[in-house]
Design an enzyme around this catalytic site. Structure first.
Site, PDB file in Angstrom:
ATOM      1  N   ARG A 146      -1.303  10.730   4.566  1.00  0.00           N
ATOM      2  CA  ARG A 146      -1.997  11.548   5.532  1.00  0.00           C
ATOM      3  C   ARG A 146      -3.117  12.380   5.119  1.00  0.00           C
ATOM      4  O   ARG A 146      -2.839  13.109   4.181  1.00  0.00           O
ATOM      5  CB  ARG A 146      -1.118  12.304   6.293  1.00  0.00           C
ATOM      6  CG  ARG A 146      -0.072  11.486   6.987  1.00  0.00           C
ATOM      7  CD  ARG A 146       1.164  12.243   7.955  1.00  0.00           C
ATOM      8  NE  ARG A 146       1.817  11.235   8.482  1.00  0.00           N
ATOM      9  CZ  ARG A 146       2.909  10.787   8.400  1.00  0.00           C
ATOM     10  NH1 ARG A 146       3.533  10.918   7.189  1.00  0.00           N
ATOM     11  NH2 ARG A 146       3.724   9.895   9.066  1.00  0.00           N
TER      12      ARG A 146
ATOM     13  N   ASN B 131      -4.553  11.837  11.690  1.00  0.00           N
ATOM     14  CA  ASN B 131      -3.993  11.935  13.030  1.00  0.00           C
ATOM     15  C   ASN B 131      -4.738  12.858  13.676  1.00  0.00           C
ATOM     16  O   ASN B 131      -5.055  14.109  13.170  1.00  0.00           O
ATOM     17  CB  ASN B 131      -2.593  12.433  12.845  1.00  0.00           C
ATOM     18  CG  ASN B 131      -1.510  11.257  12.201  1.00  0.00           C
ATOM     19  OD1 ASN B 131      -1.383  10.118  12.949  1.00  0.00           O
ATOM     20  ND2 ASN B 131      -1.056  11.834  11.282  1.00  0.00           N
TER      21      ASN B 131
ATOM     22  N   GLU C  94      -2.538  10.636 -10.991  1.00  0.00           N
ATOM     23  CA  GLU C  94      -2.369  10.465 -12.642  1.00  0.00           C
ATOM     24  C   GLU C  94      -3.035   9.012 -13.095  1.00  0.00           C
ATOM     25  O   GLU C  94      -3.156   8.129 -12.664  1.00  0.00           O
ATOM     26  CB  GLU C  94      -0.892  10.148 -12.840  1.00  0.00           C
ATOM     27  CG  GLU C  94      -0.908  10.041 -14.547  1.00  0.00           C
ATOM     28  CD  GLU C  94       0.804   9.915 -14.916  1.00  0.00           C
ATOM     29  OE1 GLU C  94       1.056  10.203 -16.137  1.00  0.00           O
ATOM     30  OE2 GLU C  94       1.475   9.546 -13.965  1.00  0.00           O
TER      31      GLU C  94
ATOM     32  N   GLU D  99      -3.565   3.645   1.705  1.00  0.00           N
ATOM     33  CA  GLU D  99      -3.784   3.555   3.481  1.00  0.00           C
ATOM     34  C   GLU D  99      -4.042   5.150   3.678  1.00  0.00           C
ATOM     35  O   GLU D  99      -3.194   5.904   3.483  1.00  0.00           O
ATOM     36  CB  GLU D  99      -2.919   3.132   4.177  1.00  0.00           C
ATOM     37  CG  GLU D  99      -3.021   3.408   5.566  1.00  0.00           C
ATOM     38  CD  GLU D  99      -1.740   3.046   6.415  1.00  0.00           C
ATOM     39  OE1 GLU D  99      -1.450   3.733   7.682  1.00  0.00           O
ATOM     40  OE2 GLU D  99      -0.930   2.301   5.802  1.00  0.00           O
TER      41      GLU D  99
ATOM     42  N   HIS E 166       0.807  -1.162  -0.019  1.00  0.00           N
ATOM     43  CA  HIS E 166      -0.046  -0.205   0.230  1.00  0.00           C
ATOM     44  C   HIS E 166       0.894   1.385  -0.031  1.00  0.00           C
ATOM     45  O   HIS E 166       1.894   1.065   0.356  1.00  0.00           O
ATOM     46  CB  HIS E 166      -0.924   0.107   1.074  1.00  0.00           C
ATOM     47  CG  HIS E 166      -0.282   0.028   2.646  1.00  0.00           C
ATOM     48  ND1 HIS E 166      -0.086  -1.130   3.270  1.00  0.00           N
ATOM     49  CD2 HIS E 166       0.204   1.218   3.220  1.00  0.00           C
ATOM     50  CE1 HIS E 166       0.430  -0.629   4.426  1.00  0.00           C
ATOM     51  NE2 HIS E 166       0.675   0.510   4.356  1.00  0.00           N
TER      52      HIS E 166
ATOM     53  N   HIS F 186       3.115  11.795  -7.138  1.00  0.00           N
ATOM     54  CA  HIS F 186       1.675  11.399  -7.376  1.00  0.00           C
ATOM     55  C   HIS F 186       1.662   9.909  -7.397  1.00  0.00           C
ATOM     56  O   HIS F 186       2.376   9.054  -7.159  1.00  0.00           O
ATOM     57  CB  HIS F 186       1.234  11.838  -8.922  1.00  0.00           C
ATOM     58  CG  HIS F 186       1.917  11.148 -10.063  1.00  0.00           C
ATOM     59  ND1 HIS F 186       3.298  11.744 -10.519  1.00  0.00           N
ATOM     60  CD2 HIS F 186       1.783   9.889 -10.706  1.00  0.00           C
ATOM     61  CE1 HIS F 186       3.590  11.068 -11.399  1.00  0.00           C
ATOM     62  NE2 HIS F 186       2.762   9.955 -11.669  1.00  0.00           N
TER      63      HIS F 186
END
Length: 127
Positions: A9, A60, A122, A56, A5, A74
């Site tokens: 964030r 936070n 992209e 993922e 993965h 990207h």
């Protein structure tokens, strides 16, 4: 070895999950909330994690935005028809920042989409 993965964030997990599922057509594969550690995760993708790499999304708690650095470029996704994908993404409220068309100096058809946190995606038309 295989790629599992890519972690991004995000400033609002629900907003990002909606974008990747409703706009980009991915599935929410799993979610983990860790209030005592002050973070939440959502994994999204086009197939299960045992078959393909996924994204993922990490939230936070208390951080509503991140400053984009200059090192990350990207995430790239293969699509059957770049033009149709852009039309569908725009109709779903997504932001196409580079319309579908041939890459400069070549024939591969690409486009770029930006997610709610500013990450670039992209789209590359499969041959």
């Amino acid at each position: 070895m295989r790629m599992l993965h890519t972690m991004l964030r995000v400033g609002d997990l629900e907003r990002s999950v909606r974008f990747y599922t409703d706009v980009m057509g991915m599935q929410l594969l799993r979610r983990t909330d860790r209030p005592e550690q002050k973070y939440s995760l959502a994994f999204v993708g086009y197939d299960t994690e045992d078959k393909t790499s996924v994204i993922e999304l990490t939230y936070n708690h208390g951080v509503d935005r991140y400053e984009m650095g200059t090192a990350f470029g990207h995430v790239a996704l293969a699509v059957d028809d770049c033009y149709a994908a852009c039309a569908r993404i725009k109709a779903a409220g997504g932001s196409v920042t580079r319309e579908a068309g041939p890459v400069q100096g070549g024939t591969t058809v690409i486009a770029f989409v930006t997610d709610p946190d500013g990450y670039k995606i992209e789209l590359i038309q499969s041959k």
